[in-house]
Design a protein around this motif. Sequence first.
Motif, PDB file in Angstrom:
ATOM      1  N   LEU A 115       0.806  -1.215   0.000  1.00  0.00           N
ATOM      2  CA  LEU A 115       0.000   0.000   0.000  1.00  0.00           C
ATOM      3  C   LEU A 115       0.840   1.266   0.000  1.00  0.00           C
ATOM      4  CD1 LEU A 115      -2.710  -1.138   2.575  1.00  0.00           C
ATOM      5  CD2 LEU A 115      -2.927  -1.025   0.096  1.00  0.00           C
ATOM      6  N   TRP A 116       2.167   1.110   0.094  1.00  0.00           N
ATOM      7  CA  TRP A 116       3.047   2.283   0.048  1.00  0.00           C
ATOM      8  C   TRP A 116       3.174   2.741  -1.402  1.00  0.00           C
ATOM      9  CZ3 TRP A 116       4.196   4.910   4.206  1.00  0.00           C
ATOM     10  CH2 TRP A 116       4.270   4.273   5.439  1.00  0.00           C
ATOM     11  N   THR A 117       2.411   3.737  -1.765  1.00  0.00           N
ATOM     12  CA  THR A 117       2.453   4.277  -3.127  1.00  0.00           C
ATOM     13  C   THR A 117       3.568   5.305  -3.240  1.00  0.00           C
ATOM     14  OG1 THR A 117       0.922   6.080  -2.596  1.00  0.00           O
ATOM     15  CG2 THR A 117      -0.038   3.968  -3.289  1.00  0.00           C
ATOM     16  N   PRO A 118       3.993   5.624  -4.465  1.00  0.00           N
ATOM     17  CA  PRO A 118       5.010   6.663  -4.626  1.00  0.00           C
ATOM     18  C   PRO A 118       4.631   7.976  -3.948  1.00  0.00           C
ATOM     19  CG  PRO A 118       4.725   5.470  -6.678  1.00  0.00           C
ATOM     20  CD  PRO A 118       3.673   4.964  -5.748  1.00  0.00           C
ATOM     21  N   ALA A 119       3.360   8.359  -4.036  1.00  0.00           N
ATOM     22  CA  ALA A 119       2.922   9.617  -3.424  1.00  0.00           C
ATOM     23  C   ALA A 119       3.101   9.594  -1.908  1.00  0.00           C
ATOM     24  CB  ALA A 119       1.463   9.889  -3.786  1.00  0.00           C
ATOM     25  N   LEU A 120       2.787   8.458  -1.273  1.00  0.00           N
ATOM     26  CA  LEU A 120       2.928   8.362   0.183  1.00  0.00           C
ATOM     27  C   LEU A 120       4.400   8.358   0.592  1.00  0.00           C
ATOM     28  CD1 LEU A 120       0.163   5.735   1.068  1.00  0.00           C
ATOM     29  CD2 LEU A 120       0.118   8.206   1.459  1.00  0.00           C
ATOM     30  N   LEU A 121       5.233   7.680  -0.179  1.00  0.00           N
ATOM     31  CA  LEU A 121       6.654   7.641   0.131  1.00  0.00           C
ATOM     32  C   LEU A 121       7.278   9.024  -0.020  1.00  0.00           C
ATOM     33  CD1 LEU A 121       7.559   4.292  -1.648  1.00  0.00           C
ATOM     34  CD2 LEU A 121       7.401   4.689   0.803  1.00  0.00           C
ATOM     35  N   VAL A 122       6.900   9.731  -1.052  1.00  0.00           N
ATOM     36  CA  VAL A 122       7.399  11.091  -1.238  1.00  0.00           C
ATOM     37  C   VAL A 122       6.911  11.988  -0.109  1.00  0.00           C
ATOM     38  CG1 VAL A 122       7.219  13.142  -2.700  1.00  0.00           C
ATOM     39  CG2 VAL A 122       7.693  10.911  -3.724  1.00  0.00           C
ATOM     40  N   ARG A 123       5.684  11.785   0.310  1.00  0.00           N
ATOM     41  CA  ARG A 123       5.125  12.580   1.421  1.00  0.00           C
ATOM     42  C   ARG A 123       5.945  12.400   2.692  1.00  0.00           C
ATOM     43  NH1 ARG A 123      -0.974  11.637   3.857  1.00  0.00           N
ATOM     44  NH2 ARG A 123      -0.658  12.687   5.860  1.00  0.00           N
ATOM     45  N   LEU A 124       6.347  11.171   2.979  1.00  0.00           N
ATOM     46  CA  LEU A 124       7.191  10.931   4.153  1.00  0.00           C
ATOM     47  C   LEU A 124       8.561  11.570   3.983  1.00  0.00           C
ATOM     48  CD1 LEU A 124       6.735   7.259   5.447  1.00  0.00           C
ATOM     49  CD2 LEU A 124       6.226   9.390   6.642  1.00  0.00           C
ATOM     50  N   CYS A 125       9.147  11.374   2.825  1.00  0.00           N
ATOM     51  CA  CYS A 125      10.482  11.936   2.579  1.00  0.00           C
ATOM     52  C   CYS A 125      10.472  13.456   2.646  1.00  0.00           C
ATOM     53  CB  CYS A 125      10.999  11.488   1.210  1.00  0.00           C
ATOM     54  SG  CYS A 125      11.385   9.727   1.108  1.00  0.00           S
ATOM     55  N   ASP A 126       9.342  14.042   2.327  1.00  0.00           N
ATOM     56  CA  ASP A 126       9.233  15.494   2.275  1.00  0.00           C
ATOM     57  C   ASP A 126       8.714  16.079   3.584  1.00  0.00           C
ATOM     58  OD1 ASP A 126       9.621  17.833   0.742  1.00  0.00           O
ATOM     59  OD2 ASP A 126       7.466  18.009   0.408  1.00  0.00           O
ATOM     60  N   HIS A 127       8.569  15.236   4.604  1.00  0.00           N
ATOM     61  CA  HIS A 127       8.002  15.695   5.878  1.00  0.00           C
ATOM     62  C   HIS A 127       9.009  16.562   6.631  1.00  0.00           C
ATOM     63  CE1 HIS A 127       5.883  15.520   9.745  1.00  0.00           C
ATOM     64  NE2 HIS A 127       4.829  15.114   9.050  1.00  0.00           N
TER      65      HIS A 127
END
Length: 338
Positions: A164-176
């Motif tokens: 369920l880890w989509t690219p958008a969610l992973l980028v969201r975490l990295c950009d936190h």
Amino acid sequence: FCSSPMPVVRAAVAPRLAQLLPAHPAFAAALMPLLRDELFRAEAAEGVFDSLLQWLCGPLAEHTRRGEPAVTLRLLEARSKGAQRLGAWLLPQQDASSFSVLQTASFGLVDTAAARQWATEQLAASPERTLAELGDALRIFDSRWDDARDWARQWFGAQGESSLWTPALLVRLCDHKDAGAQRLGRELLTTHFDVTDVTTYMLQLSQHPSPGMQLFVTNWLASAASRNADVLARLEPYFLSVLSQANRGRLAKARVMEFLAAQAMHSEDIARIVARVFARQAVTGAITERAQYVAGLRSIQEAFPGLDNPLQTAPVRSIAPRRAPPPSSSALTGGPAA
């Protein structure tokens, strides 16, 4: 009268109110929200909140529990200590499933430690439900409290295998903004890396101002942007950001410079992009680095002589050395006789 700043008034009305409430449930149901709303205001005098909570958690408790889940969250998010106390009392008595995943995660942001613990316990107790709404569950990373963020990094880190880890969610975490969330995002990104999504990751993460993230992005330069003029053009702000760092980010700068210098040799379109970046840095960059940009522009000029290049080569003129004038005759004879 229940919220009067004068203790004598509150004490006088209490016996009569205690008689009315059991016999008039409709009146009790109407009174409860009025008293509850008083908790959102500044306490008129010491003891007012205590008195209101005695009614709301005592004779009016049945009606207080019937409040909407959103009201409980509003109570706990309030600045008023009285509202927070009522929310903390109310939360464990409500059905956890009546709260959405977003609401549950939002409890991890409140000041009441018991509510934050309840939130983490509920998220962990229903992992399928939490992961099904993964984007909403990540809201807990916005907490200013270490206990909530520490739990989030540990629990979500353990769910790294989830599809369920989509690219958008992973980028969201990295950009936190939270450094721990960024580290977790980079770890998960490495686990779920898919070359087909690399350009998506690259373009979004390249906008992050953190030197650590900018260095992390350099790992994907070759696979995301190699020989691709369109992607390189979109990454131009990233290249300028990395190369413009003063006294930091040396490894990222070295990687970017080496990558761009190599890419410039592949096509005239790419060379034009690289020349634009190098030309700016040759003027605005650190003095110690300008020679490298000039050398890069020189290589581009040699490879594509027809390309407009800000580097202008001036011919070197050969100038004969000046000869000393011949000595005068008087100097040779020693001058006139005395």
